[in-house]
Write a protein that holds these residues in place. Sequence first.
Motif, PDB file in Angstrom:
ATOM      1  N   MET A   1      -7.247   0.563  67.781  1.00 55.97           N
ATOM      2  CA  MET A   1      -6.831   0.171  66.518  1.00 55.97           C
ATOM      3  C   MET A   1      -5.425   0.840  66.044  1.00 55.97           C
ATOM      4  SD  MET A   1      -9.311  -1.384  65.267  1.00 55.97           S
ATOM      5  CE  MET A   1      -8.936  -1.544  63.727  1.00 55.97           C
ATOM      6  N   LEU A   2      -5.202   2.151  66.565  1.00 63.54           N
ATOM      7  CA  LEU A   2      -3.580   2.471  66.200  1.00 63.54           C
ATOM      8  C   LEU A   2      -2.856   1.431  66.690  1.00 63.54           C
ATOM      9  CD1 LEU A   2      -3.943   6.376  66.885  1.00 63.54           C
ATOM     10  CD2 LEU A   2      -4.219   4.993  64.767  1.00 63.54           C
ATOM     11  N   ASP A   3      -2.995   0.704  67.940  1.00 62.44           N
ATOM     12  CA  ASP A   3      -2.129  -0.179  68.472  1.00 62.44           C
ATOM     13  C   ASP A   3      -2.076  -1.279  67.530  1.00 62.44           C
ATOM     14  OD1 ASP A   3      -1.730   1.299  70.721  1.00 62.44           O
ATOM     15  OD2 ASP A   3      -3.021   0.229  72.066  1.00 62.44           O
ATOM     16  N   LYS A   4      -3.317  -1.535  67.012  1.00 62.32           N
ATOM     17  CA  LYS A   4      -3.065  -2.753  66.069  1.00 62.32           C
ATOM     18  C   LYS A   4      -2.412  -2.518  64.787  1.00 62.32           C
ATOM     19  CE  LYS A   4      -7.085  -5.258  65.337  1.00 62.32           C
ATOM     20  NZ  LYS A   4      -6.912  -6.599  66.069  1.00 62.32           N
ATOM     21  N   LEU A   5      -2.098  -1.257  64.286  1.00 60.22           N
ATOM     22  CA  LEU A   5      -1.457  -0.770  63.440  1.00 60.22           C
ATOM     23  C   LEU A   5       0.130  -0.484  63.684  1.00 60.22           C
ATOM     24  CD1 LEU A   5      -4.088   1.538  61.376  1.00 60.22           C
ATOM     25  CD2 LEU A   5      -3.334  -0.866  60.817  1.00 60.22           C
ATOM     26  N   GLY A   6       0.260  -0.792  65.079  1.00 55.71           N
ATOM     27  CA  GLY A   6       1.843  -0.629  65.327  1.00 55.71           C
ATOM     28  C   GLY A   6       2.024   1.238  65.528  1.00 55.71           C
ATOM     29  N   LEU A   7       1.016   2.098  65.697  1.00 55.25           N
ATOM     30  CA  LEU A   7       1.196   3.363  65.646  1.00 55.25           C
ATOM     31  C   LEU A   7       1.256   3.894  67.056  1.00 55.25           C
ATOM     32  CD1 LEU A   7      -1.073   4.562  62.607  1.00 55.25           C
ATOM     33  CD2 LEU A   7       1.421   3.992  62.592  1.00 55.25           C
ATOM     34  N   GLU A   8       2.504   4.663  67.357  1.00 58.56           N
ATOM     35  CA  GLU A   8       2.622   5.096  68.604  1.00 58.56           C
ATOM     36  C   GLU A   8       2.093   6.114  69.147  1.00 58.56           C
ATOM     37  OE1 GLU A   8       5.519   5.059  72.264  1.00 58.56           O
ATOM     38  OE2 GLU A   8       4.521   3.611  70.860  1.00 58.56           O
TER      39      GLU A   8
ATOM     40  N   GLU B   1      -3.395  13.358  62.533  1.00 56.50           N
ATOM     41  CA  GLU B   1      -4.693  13.936  61.944  1.00 56.50           C
ATOM     42  C   GLU B   1      -5.280  12.872  60.904  1.00 56.50           C
ATOM     43  OE1 GLU B   1      -6.959  17.693  60.152  1.00 56.50           O
ATOM     44  OE2 GLU B   1      -4.948  17.780  60.816  1.00 56.50           O
ATOM     45  N   GLU B   2      -4.325  12.407  60.173  1.00 58.21           N
ATOM     46  CA  GLU B   2      -4.819  11.499  58.975  1.00 58.21           C
ATOM     47  C   GLU B   2      -5.090  10.009  59.418  1.00 58.21           C
ATOM     48  OE1 GLU B   2      -0.292  11.974  58.430  1.00 58.21           O
ATOM     49  OE2 GLU B   2      -2.047  12.925  59.037  1.00 58.21           O
ATOM     50  N   ASP B   3      -4.749   9.771  60.843  1.00 55.63           N
ATOM     51  CA  ASP B   3      -5.070   8.259  61.268  1.00 55.63           C
ATOM     52  C   ASP B   3      -6.533   8.026  61.219  1.00 55.63           C
ATOM     53  OD1 ASP B   3      -2.404   8.072  61.495  1.00 55.63           O
ATOM     54  OD2 ASP B   3      -2.471   8.159  63.737  1.00 55.63           O
ATOM     55  N   ALA B   4      -7.391   8.719  61.532  1.00 55.47           N
ATOM     56  CA  ALA B   4      -8.781   8.391  61.300  1.00 55.47           C
ATOM     57  C   ALA B   4      -9.194   7.875  60.166  1.00 55.47           C
ATOM     58  CB  ALA B   4      -9.760   9.614  61.660  1.00 55.47           C
ATOM     59  N   THR B   5      -8.706   8.514  58.945  1.00 55.93           N
ATOM     60  CA  THR B   5      -8.912   8.420  57.692  1.00 55.93           C
ATOM     61  C   THR B   5      -8.032   6.955  57.242  1.00 55.93           C
ATOM     62  OG1 THR B   5      -9.198  10.471  57.013  1.00 55.93           O
ATOM     63  CG2 THR B   5      -8.646   8.834  55.120  1.00 55.93           C
TER      64      THR B   5
ATOM     65  N   THR C   1      -0.066   4.118  51.573  1.00 57.89           N
ATOM     66  CA  THR C   1      -0.273   5.125  52.678  1.00 57.89           C
ATOM     67  C   THR C   1       0.170   4.652  53.970  1.00 57.89           C
ATOM     68  OG1 THR C   1      -2.084   5.872  51.458  1.00 57.89           O
ATOM     69  CG2 THR C   1      -2.035   6.501  53.662  1.00 57.89           C
ATOM     70  N   TYR C   2       0.210   3.612  54.327  1.00 56.15           N
ATOM     71  CA  TYR C   2       0.643   3.046  55.509  1.00 56.15           C
ATOM     72  C   TYR C   2       2.154   3.113  55.664  1.00 56.15           C
ATOM     73  CZ  TYR C   2       1.101  -0.458  59.299  1.00 56.15           C
ATOM     74  OH  TYR C   2       1.408  -1.308  60.472  1.00 56.15           O
ATOM     75  N   GLN C   3       2.507   2.834  54.696  1.00 58.04           N
ATOM     76  CA  GLN C   3       4.333   2.740  54.822  1.00 58.04           C
ATOM     77  C   GLN C   3       4.650   4.283  54.907  1.00 58.04           C
ATOM     78  OE1 GLN C   3       6.105   0.661  51.560  1.00 58.04           O
ATOM     79  NE2 GLN C   3       7.775   0.182  52.578  1.00 58.04           N
ATOM     80  N   GLU C   4       3.971   5.157  54.301  1.00 62.99           N
ATOM     81  CA  GLU C   4       4.425   6.488  54.370  1.00 62.99           C
ATOM     82  C   GLU C   4       4.092   7.170  55.793  1.00 62.99           C
ATOM     83  OE1 GLU C   4       5.928   8.775  52.437  1.00 62.99           O
ATOM     84  OE2 GLU C   4       6.428   6.992  51.219  1.00 62.99           O
ATOM     85  N   ARG C   5       2.984   6.617  56.511  1.00 61.27           N
ATOM     86  CA  ARG C   5       2.599   6.887  57.819  1.00 61.27           C
ATOM     87  C   ARG C   5       3.703   6.313  58.519  1.00 61.27           C
ATOM     88  NH1 ARG C   5       2.499   7.884  62.177  1.00 61.27           N
ATOM     89  NH2 ARG C   5       0.664   8.158  63.741  1.00 61.27           N
ATOM     90  N   LEU C   6       4.191   4.972  58.410  1.00 57.12           N
ATOM     91  CA  LEU C   6       5.362   4.529  59.354  1.00 57.12           C
ATOM     92  C   LEU C   6       6.389   5.365  59.616  1.00 57.12           C
ATOM     93  CD1 LEU C   6       4.624   0.766  58.511  1.00 57.12           C
ATOM     94  CD2 LEU C   6       3.945   2.124  60.382  1.00 57.12           C
TER      95      LEU C   6
END
Length: 418
Positions: free
Chosen positions: A268-275, A279-283, A333-338
């Motif tokens: 799922m992190l790959d689908k979101l492009g997150l390397e 901790e907050e990724d599960a949420t 939230t996603y944009q901040e995570r990126l």
Amino acid sequence: MIYSGHQFGAYNPQLGDGRGLLLGELVNTEGDKWDLHLKGAGQTPYSRFGDGRAVLRSCIREYLASEALHHLGIPTTRALCVVTSDTPVYRETTEAGSTLLRLARSHIRFGHFEYFFYNKRYEALKELADYTIEQNFYDLPGMKEVAGTDQGYQCFYSEVIRRTATLIAQWQAAGFAHGVMNTDNMSILGDTFDYGPYGFIDDFNWHYICNHSDHSGRYAFSQQPEIGYWNCGRLGQALTPLFDDGELIQKALDQYPQIYTQAYTRLMLDKLGLEEEVEEDATLVSDLLQLLHDSHCDYTLFFRTLSNFPSNQTSEQLQQLVNHPSLAPWLNTYQERLKKNPLDDQTRQKRMKQVNPKYILRNYLAQQAIEKAEKGDYQEIEHLMNVLVSPYDEHPDFEHYAEKPPEWGKKLEVSCSS
């Protein structure tokens, strides 16, 4: 081949290849061993009251689905070809009798081990386990030194659990529902096996049931990880006569939840492009899935569109897809995570398009191909295969295959009848 198994949670001692013939094994030029198996070839000693036949509809569905999953990178049996005939076969209607030539690295199922266990044929159970290990698990680290011992059987069982948990994590990430996860439909190698009333999710629904015969929802999409665990437990029970120390079985089984969670989270992190995971990724992931569920958003289209984020056009397209007040807060939230992501936007977008397919085998597309094939026109199957073998590519000539399905296409009922 004879086997037994738990069907919809109840043990059935009288199973076996009622319409399948294992022709034999061959080794290809790359050194890979494959079973050749005819599905629908006629009656066998295990047909009971069945005719041993398959129909063109089910053969095409398996042919398309197994190739679709293979090219999505999901372990599966393969389909080499379909042969049809004028032989009438009687299901809900009269259909054309057909045969599928299936390729598998092995046709051994969880149910094979259950058959020998429940019949108290423990010597045969050991012979089957030793053969399976020798043929398919002998290259595991340290297996040569411990084969035939408690440690060897634990190593084998642990690897089956790892492969099963990882496979189901891949199903979940792809939005694929198998439909009939009986233990006799579980490959000992962790390959997707025995395609029936499967379905890829269109509008996301945690509780999606692709098999209209599954009245209790036992094999609903949300249940698949738990059913995988339960099925591995049934296999562990069947292996107990091989162990002097039965606690080793439970220790291996206890690893399933962690293996599944780690595999699913990474996908799922790959689908979101997150390397890298924070901790907050599960949420972030759980909030997104709840948003997709609440908005009945098309699962595949959402992630493919998100692969172009951020841009004004992408935000507008996502708004049209989701149409829910929670979208904007989640995107913020996603944009901040990126901003914490080490990948630049261009690299991330490219990677996301390599894991978020543009094309999947939607039920209505398969149905359209089947209806034409039943009239002797197989061209639609070939057109579908053009995109299924490279589902991450753009294919501008076949854009219509990537569109949202029509309303009637979301309501097709598929059963085990084949």
